[in-house]
Design a protein around this motif. Structure first.
Motif, PDB file in Angstrom:
ATOM      1  N   ARG A   1       1.122  -1.361  -0.091  1.00 28.72           N
ATOM      2  CA  ARG A   1      -0.258   0.393  -0.103  1.00 28.72           C
ATOM      3  C   ARG A   1       0.620   1.092   0.236  1.00 28.72           C
ATOM      4  O   ARG A   1       0.627   2.464  -0.820  1.00 28.72           O
ATOM      5  N   MET A   2       1.887   1.075   1.379  1.00 31.29           N
ATOM      6  CA  MET A   2       2.613   2.259   1.353  1.00 31.29           C
ATOM      7  C   MET A   2       3.431   2.685  -0.715  1.00 31.29           C
ATOM      8  O   MET A   2       3.445   3.776  -0.929  1.00 31.29           O
ATOM      9  N   GLU A   3       3.621   1.820  -0.943  1.00 34.78           N
ATOM     10  CA  GLU A   3       5.027   1.421  -2.363  1.00 34.78           C
ATOM     11  C   GLU A   3       3.102   2.040  -3.110  1.00 34.78           C
ATOM     12  O   GLU A   3       3.799   3.200  -4.297  1.00 34.78           O
ATOM     13  N   TRP A   4       2.323   2.212  -3.415  1.00 38.21           N
ATOM     14  CA  TRP A   4       1.023   2.367  -4.261  1.00 38.21           C
ATOM     15  C   TRP A   4       1.126   3.868  -4.319  1.00 38.21           C
ATOM     16  O   TRP A   4       0.837   4.619  -5.385  1.00 38.21           O
ATOM     17  N   VAL A   5       0.987   3.757  -2.561  1.00 36.46           N
ATOM     18  CA  VAL A   5       0.129   5.949  -2.591  1.00 36.46           C
ATOM     19  C   VAL A   5       2.004   6.418  -2.831  1.00 36.46           C
ATOM     20  O   VAL A   5       1.947   7.554  -3.835  1.00 36.46           O
ATOM     21  N   GLU A   6       3.210   6.173  -2.462  1.00 32.76           N
ATOM     22  CA  GLU A   6       4.442   6.493  -2.976  1.00 32.76           C
ATOM     23  C   GLU A   6       4.183   7.079  -4.756  1.00 32.76           C
ATOM     24  O   GLU A   6       4.531   8.315  -4.344  1.00 32.76           O
TER      25      GLU A   6
END
Lengths: 235, 403
Positions: free
Chosen positions: B141-146
């Motif tokens: 999720r964090m990769e996607w958000v960034e």
């Protein structure tokens, strides 16, 4: 009380609708005559502050036509008088009275008086869309008189009135002219002959006659026809 | 005070005397309810045979979702979900109709929907082939958000702002049922388009009609006609829209909460929008959405009235405003053009689109950052002020000639 029109002109691109008109009007009835396109309506609109002159000034006792104080002393019946079809006659007068800054009590009283005066008392609760042309014109006259104006401007006020109504209207205007400045324009020379203290005649935007007219000067209609060539008036 | 109250009442009367105001009002309210209710009154068919009603299906899903409410989306819940999904005979022609699907899988469908968004998978089989554990899920999720932050060209300052917000998010996320709120949030754009249409239809000729009826001459030559009447008309127009807005809030809220339930005000927005990094909860988001909807309808009303006076025409403002609102529902912003996207996002019909309104684009303001929803009221109020001044200027300077 004095209306001063000082070197007023109105120019639209290549056409001069009103050309350098100056005059002083005191209490009384002034009849403005002129053929279609002579500039009567344009001059009246400028006097009513809804059309800005290209040059010159219009003042009433020193008040500029653009000011709220000037408009509070003005009554105006436009040539193509508009109304709200779904308002009743009474509603319309009360609305116009509010626009003129009258209190609610004064407005009700004055509206009732005027509806009676223009013979619309019985139709006061009917919607304006049901009125005849003459009734609408009488309602227009009533709204112009609501605030007991010191300056009353009437553009073709007798249009749509039947002969009996016209006579009543002439008498009314003559009465108002004793205390106010009344400027009325018409094609109907006989209206002017009967009620105007002073005749103003316009042609091609210019004032070609400004003065009293009495019988010794001859027939006003003949003079009018002479000025405007073959154009006819409707008596 | 200068007969303002009387003039206001007459202006309101002019509006309310028009059948169009009432007929359009009723139709748009019904459409608003339809947007919120969606397909619930319809039946669900398979091969031409009624299997169930959408309302019953919603009730079943709601019951399952309520059972999971309050549970963290952690390792244990993800394991349970994956175990349940392994029971389904995926080779069946319609696996959603199998008993295994209904019994084991359906209770986890909301969690599954969130996981699929984060893992970027469409096919259940593909998802099952991956190991979905808590760390993998939240890291992904964090990769996607960034990635998304980079795509929309966020500055380092903006990224730092959102990272800080991410730090304050509770992880693992806690699931909660909040379909009443989600339904309203996802209807935001259509509700805004509908109120904009109402404003455009009712007010597009509010000023121009005075010129068309030729009542302008008597009005503008009267004492209060040039100044006070302008404001009386504006306030009357705004009042009509404000009352209509209240009605719309009431019917949509009653429809959404009455059908889906009003529980879940404190559910995290991330449950339905995992890409969002803010700390807003759904209840607060709905409150903000309705507040923005109120400002949107008022801004639109003022804009329509200004156009009505400036153009002296009732059709042109209607075409411009309603056409613009409808077009914005099909034309999306481009992530490559940051400034244009941001300006486009401030259109009322765009801002209330959840996907657009919750973009991470920020506006620096007095040493801090404001989100789109926080900064929109400032811009809208400035715009409303400009529209009012321009409209007043045209109204007061109108010259009656050449008729």
């Amino acid at each position: 009380m004095e209306l001063t029109i000082d070197r007023v002109s109105k120019q639209y691109k290549n056409k001069i609708a009103v050309d350098n008109i100056s005059m002083h009007l005191d209490k009384g009835v002034y009849g403005l005559l002129g053929a279609n396109g002579a500039g009567k309506t344009t001059l009246m609109r400028m006097i009513c502050g809804i059309l800005k002159p290209t040059r010159g000034t219009i003042t009433l006792d020193g008040l500029d036509a653009e000011t709220e104080e000037y408009r509070s002393r003005l009554g105006y019946l436009p040539q193509d008088f508009g109304y709200y079809p779904d308002f009743t006659g009474m509603d319309f007068l009360l609305y116009m009275a509010a626009l003129k800054g009258m209190t609610r009590i004064d407005a009700r009283q004055r509206a009732a008086e005027l509806l009676d005066m223009v013979a619309l008392s019985e139709a006061r609760k009917k919607k304006i869309k049901t009125y005849s042309g003459g009734m609408k014109q009488r309602l227009g006259i009533a709204q112009a008189l609501l605030n007991e104006p010191e300056l009353l401007v009437l553009d073709e006020p007798t249009a749509g009135l039947d002969p009996k109504e016209r006579v009543r209207f002439r008498n009314l205007i003559a009465e108002i002219g004793k205390e106010s400045i009344v400027l009325l324009s018409t094609h109907i020379v006989s209206d002017i002959e009967h009620i105007a203290d002073c005749v103003l005649m316009m042609k091609d935007g210019q004032l070609i006659y400004n003065g009293k007219w009495d019988e010794t000067q001859g027939d006003l209609e003949a003079f009018y026809l002479k000025q405007f060539g073959e154009e006819k008036s409707y008596a | 005070m200068h007969n303002f109250g009387i003039l206001y009442r007459y202006e309101l009367k002019k509006l309310l005397k028009r059948k169009l105001v009432w007929v359009t009002g009723v139709i748009i309210l019904l459409l608003s309810v339809a947007v919120v209710v969606g397909n619930l009154p319809m039946k669900y068919y398979v091969d031409g045979v009624v299997v169930d009603t959408y309302y019953n299906m919603m009730k079943t899903d709601r019951e399952y979702a309520r059972q999971l409410t309050g549970r963290a989306i952690d390792h244990q819940l993800l394991d349970e979900m994956q175990e349940a999904y392994r029971n389904v005979p995926w080779n069946a022609e319609r696996y959603t109709l199998t008993e295994e699907y209904q019994i084991y899988v359906r209770p986890y469908s909301d969690i599954w929907a969130m996981v699929c968004q984060i893992m970027s998978v469409m096919e259940i089989k593909d998802a099952l082939s991956q190991e979905i554990n808590e760390n993998a899920l939240y890291n992904r999720r964090m990769e996607w958000v960034e990635d998304f932050w980079s795509q929309v060209n966020l500055t380092e300052g903006e990224k730092a702002y959102w990272r800080e917000k991410e730090q304050s998010l509770t992880k693992p996320f806690v699931f909660g049922y909040a379909d009443g709120y989600w339904k309203l949030l996802s209807s935001g754009q259509w509700l805004s388009v509908l109120v904009i249409l109402y404003a455009a239809i009712c007010l597009s000729d509010f000023f121009s009609k005075e010129h068309a009826l030729r009542t302008d001459q008597a009005i503008l030559s009267s004492r209060l006609g040039k100044k006070h009447l302008y404001w009386a008309k504006i306030i009357a127009g705004i009042s009509l829209l404000a009352v209509y807005y209240v009605l719309m809030v009431m019917v949509t809220a009653v429809a959404a909460f009455g059908l889906y339930g009003s529980d879940g005000a404190d559910v995290m927005l991330q449950i339905s929008m995992p890409i969002y990094s803010g700390t807003l909860r759904v209840g607060a988001a709905i409150f903000m959405m309705y507040a923005l909807l109120c400002l949107a309808i008022l801004l639109t009303g003022i804009f329509v009235m200004m156009l009505s006076e400036v153009l002296h025409n009732g059709i042109a403002p209607l075409a411009i405003v309603s056409g613009g609102a409808v077009a914005s529902t099909v034309i999306g912003g481009s992530v490559q053009h940051r400034v244009l996207t941001q300006i486009y996002s401030y259109l009322p019909s765009n801002l209330l689109n959840v996907r657009c309104g919750f973009q991470p684009l920020l506006v620096p303001f007095l040493g801090r950052y404001l989100t789109l929803w926080q900064s929109a009221p400032i811009f809208w109020l400035i715009a409303a002020g400009i529209f009012l001044v321009v409209g007043k200027r045209f109204y007061q300077r109108y010259q009656i000639g050449g008729r």
